[in-house]
Write an enzyme that holds these catalytic residues in place. Structure first.
Site, mmCIF file in Angstrom:
data_model
loop_
_atom_site.group_PDB
_atom_site.id
_atom_site.type_symbol
_atom_site.label_atom_id
_atom_site.label_comp_id
_atom_site.label_asym_id
_atom_site.label_seq_id
_atom_site.Cartn_x
_atom_site.Cartn_y
_atom_site.Cartn_z
ATOM 1 N N LYS A 106 0.809 -1.225 0.000
ATOM 2 C CA LYS A 106 0.000 0.000 0.000
ATOM 3 C C LYS A 106 0.840 1.272 0.000
ATOM 4 C CE LYS A 106 -3.713 -2.052 2.727
ATOM 5 N NZ LYS A 106 -4.427 -2.003 4.005
ATOM 6 N N GLU A 122 13.294 0.457 8.065
ATOM 7 C CA GLU A 122 12.574 1.146 6.991
ATOM 8 C C GLU A 122 13.534 2.076 6.278
ATOM 9 O OE1 GLU A 122 8.794 4.173 6.325
ATOM 10 O OE2 GLU A 122 9.300 3.502 8.341
#
Length: 132
Positions: A106, A122
């Site tokens: 997403k 991340e």
């Protein structure tokens, strides 16, 4: 000088929050959210902490772990890079294990790799975060 919360972003639809910590003076933090985001991603030494919601209200919660499996808790650390795709090409050449590549899922334009202990990192671009 101690680290302080620079900005918190909540994502109720995906049940997580991110907190940005850094060594900044409280008076230097802009009050406008868009300006605060621009300012935030221009800082050096900014630490992103992710909280995956749920464990704080679970009476069956048995303790902490790396947060990458149920029950969720600690999520991951994040590091900003000028070019996510270029960073990911480098990580791929170095044999890093990807949890998410930049165009998967997403949330586009960011990636997750695992460190040797299995913790998620991340990889994000400040330019993609300014509107949050």
């Amino acid at each position: 000088m101690q680290q302080k919360l620079l900005k918190q972003m909540d994502f109720p639809a995906m049940s997580f929050s991110i907190y940005f910590m850094g060594f900044e003076k409280a008076d230097d933090i802009p009050s406008d959210d868009v300006e605060k985001s621009k300012w935030l991603f221009s800082r050096r030494g900014c630490l992103e902490l992710t909280h995956n919601w749920g464990t704080e209200s679970d009476p069956e919660f048995k303790g902490y772990h790396n947060g990458n499996t149920d029950p969720r808790g600690f999520g991951h650390i994040g590091i900003s890079v000028p070019d996510v795709d270029a960073a990911c090409e480098r990580f791929e050449k170095l044999g890093a294990k990807f949890i998410k590549k930049p165009n998967d899922g997403k949330m586009k334009g960011l990636a997750f790799v695992q460190d040797p202990d299995g913790y998620w990192i991340e990889i994000l671009s400040p330019n993609n975060m300014i509107t949050y």
